[in-house]
Design a protein around this motif. Sequence first.
Motif, PDB file in Angstrom:
ATOM      1  N   VAL A 145      80.894  44.254  62.299  1.00 40.02           N
ATOM      2  CA  VAL A 145      81.239  43.945  60.703  1.00 40.02           C
ATOM      3  C   VAL A 145      80.666  45.889  60.452  1.00 40.02           C
ATOM      4  O   VAL A 145      81.759  46.354  59.587  1.00 40.02           O
ATOM      5  N   LEU A 146      80.210  46.755  60.257  1.00 39.10           N
ATOM      6  CA  LEU A 146      79.455  48.221  59.870  1.00 39.10           C
ATOM      7  C   LEU A 146      80.625  48.729  60.160  1.00 39.10           C
ATOM      8  O   LEU A 146      81.252  49.668  59.931  1.00 39.10           O
ATOM      9  N   PRO A 147      80.991  49.275  61.896  1.00 38.48           N
ATOM     10  CA  PRO A 147      81.414  49.930  62.592  1.00 38.48           C
ATOM     11  C   PRO A 147      83.045  50.161  61.491  1.00 38.48           C
ATOM     12  O   PRO A 147      83.607  51.251  61.694  1.00 38.48           O
ATOM     13  N   THR A 202      67.991  47.085  63.689  1.00 34.82           N
ATOM     14  CA  THR A 202      68.631  47.651  63.776  1.00 34.82           C
ATOM     15  C   THR A 202      70.056  47.798  63.139  1.00 34.82           C
ATOM     16  O   THR A 202      70.641  49.171  62.433  1.00 34.82           O
ATOM     17  N   PRO A 203      69.887  47.013  61.645  1.00 32.78           N
ATOM     18  CA  PRO A 203      71.467  47.059  60.614  1.00 32.78           C
ATOM     19  C   PRO A 203      70.468  47.974  60.058  1.00 32.78           C
ATOM     20  O   PRO A 203      71.584  49.230  59.497  1.00 32.78           O
ATOM     21  N   VAL A 204      69.436  48.636  59.791  1.00 32.20           N
ATOM     22  CA  VAL A 204      68.980  50.116  59.064  1.00 32.20           C
ATOM     23  C   VAL A 204      69.155  51.069  59.697  1.00 32.20           C
ATOM     24  O   VAL A 204      69.873  51.985  59.057  1.00 32.20           O
ATOM     25  N   TYR A 445      63.203  57.116  57.842  1.00 34.27           N
ATOM     26  CA  TYR A 445      63.197  55.420  57.986  1.00 34.27           C
ATOM     27  C   TYR A 445      63.929  55.000  59.260  1.00 34.27           C
ATOM     28  O   TYR A 445      63.807  53.842  59.483  1.00 34.27           O
ATOM     29  N   GLY A 446      65.012  55.885  59.019  1.00 28.64           N
ATOM     30  CA  GLY A 446      66.134  55.699  60.389  1.00 28.64           C
ATOM     31  C   GLY A 446      65.064  56.061  61.703  1.00 28.64           C
ATOM     32  O   GLY A 446      65.455  55.151  62.666  1.00 28.64           O
ATOM     33  N   LEU A 447      64.341  56.548  61.487  1.00 27.97           N
ATOM     34  CA  LEU A 447      64.024  57.031  62.900  1.00 27.97           C
ATOM     35  C   LEU A 447      62.889  55.872  63.481  1.00 27.97           C
ATOM     36  O   LEU A 447      63.212  56.088  64.708  1.00 27.97           O
ATOM     37  N   TRP A 448      62.219  55.642  62.061  1.00 23.39           N
ATOM     38  CA  TRP A 448      61.027  54.432  62.804  1.00 23.39           C
ATOM     39  C   TRP A 448      61.727  53.444  62.821  1.00 23.39           C
ATOM     40  O   TRP A 448      61.458  52.778  63.808  1.00 23.39           O
ATOM     41  N   ALA A 449      63.270  53.303  62.043  1.00 22.49           N
ATOM     42  CA  ALA A 449      63.476  51.995  62.917  1.00 22.49           C
ATOM     43  C   ALA A 449      64.036  52.037  64.605  1.00 22.49           C
ATOM     44  O   ALA A 449      64.090  50.868  65.350  1.00 22.49           O
TER      45      ALA A 449
END
Length: 463
Positions: A145-147, A202-204, A445-449
Motif C-alpha cells: 500500500v504505502l509504496p 516497519t510501518p513507522v 523515531y524512524g532510526l529507533w524503529a
Amino acid sequence: MSEQTPRAPQGAEHAVLEEQIDQWRGYVQRRRAITPADVDEMEDHLRGQVADLTASGLEDDEAFLVAVKRMGNLDEVSREFAREHSGRLWKQLVLVPEEAGENGRWRELGVVLALAVASGIWVKILLDAAGTDELVLVRNAVFAVLPFLAGYFAWKRRVPWGVSAVLLAATAALALVVNLYPFVEGPHGDPGMTGFLAISHTPVVLWLLLGVVYAGGAWRSGPRRMDFVRFTGELIIYLALIALGGGLLIGLTFGTLSLVGVDFEPFLGEWLLPFAMPGALLVGAWLVEAKKNVVENIAPVLTRVFTPLTIVMLVALFVALLVNGPLTAVDRELLILMDAILVLVLFLLLYSISARDPLAPAGIFDWLQLVLVGAALAVDAVALTAMLTRIAEFGFTANKVAALGLNLVLLVHLVWAAWLNLGFARGRRPFADVERWQTQYLPVYGLWAAIVVVAFGPIFAFA
C-alpha cells in the motif's frame, strides 16, 4: 501582480530571516481565501518592508517582526480576501477548482485512482498467495500500500530520481528483512516476539520515509517536515470520515442483500476490502492535497477539545499506577498500552503545534499544552521505573528492550519540548524554537524503529 521585490541575500547571515519568511509563507498559504498569486504578492510586500527596515538599521529579526505587524492580523487579511473574492471560497469547495486548472486536477485524480487500483490488485494477489497463512499478509500488507502512496507524491512533487532510488532501496531492504529473517513463530502460527516487533515497527519507518517523498526530497527542511505532520493529522480525519461513511454503506448493503437471500460476505472479504482499504488511503491523501485548509479550521477545535481530556486521562493513569501495588506487579500489556498512550499524546502535541499560528503570542492554551507535556512526563517516568524494575528482576527480553528504548526516546523528546514550551509561554523564546525541535527530533523515531526491525532479530536469536 506588482513588480517583485528582489529577494534578500541567501547567505548565512540571512538564513534565520529566510526561515522566518518561509514559515510565514507556509501559514499564509493555508488561508483558504488566499491564492498562491496572492501569497506571492504579499511576500513581495513583506520583503520590501523588511528591506526598508534593515536599511534603516534594524536587525533581521526585528525587521521581520515589525514588517509582519504592519501586514496585519492574518485572519483579518483572510477575511478581507474572502469578502473581496467571495466566489473563490465556493470554487475551492467543489471537486475541481477552476484556479487549479480543470484538466490538471482531473489528471491528478486519474493518477490517484490508477495507483489505488494497482495497490488493490497487489493486495488481492498477496491475499490469494497467502491462502491460510495470515502471517504472510500481515508482514507484507504495508509494502502493498504505502509504496503506491509514495509513488503519488513522487509524481506530484517531482522527487529527484536519486532520492527515489535510495528510498526504494530502503523499502526493499525492509521487505527482505521482514520476510527472510528466520523469526520463530508462536504456538498458534502467530509471529514470535522479534517477528511481532519487526512487523509493528516497519510501518513507522516506511511512514517517515514517505515524509521524505512528501517533502519533495528536501528532508532537511523543518517547515516541510511540519507540513508532513499536518498532512498526517488531516489524513487521519479524512480516513475516519471515509471509514464511517463506507462502513455505513457496507452495513446497509449487507443487510439489504441478506434479506433477499444474497450472501455478500465472500465478495466483501475477497474483493471489496482489498481494493477499498488502499483506495481509501490514496483518495484520502488526494483530498488532503486538493482541499488543504478545509480541515485546518477543525484542527484547532480538535486539539482544544482533546488536550484537556487527555490531561485528565494521564493524571488518572498516573494515580492508578502509583496506588495499585508495587511497580514490579504492573502488567506487561499495561506497559505496552501506556506506550501507545504516550505516542498518542506526542501526536496530539505535534498536531496542535502544526495547527497553531506561529506568529500569535503565547496564551492560556500554550500553558495547557505545557501541563499536557508535564503529565506525559510523569507517566513516562513511572513507566520507565516499572520497566527497569521488571528488567532487574526478570532479565532482558526483546519486548522489554524495545519498550525501554521507546520510552527513553519519548523522555528526551518530552523533556526538551517542556523546556521550550515553558520558555515560549513565559515570553523568553520564539515559537519557532518549539516548532523546530519537534521537526528535528522526528527522524529519531524512524532510526529507533529501524534498529528494532533490523537488529533485534539477530540480537535476540529471532525468538
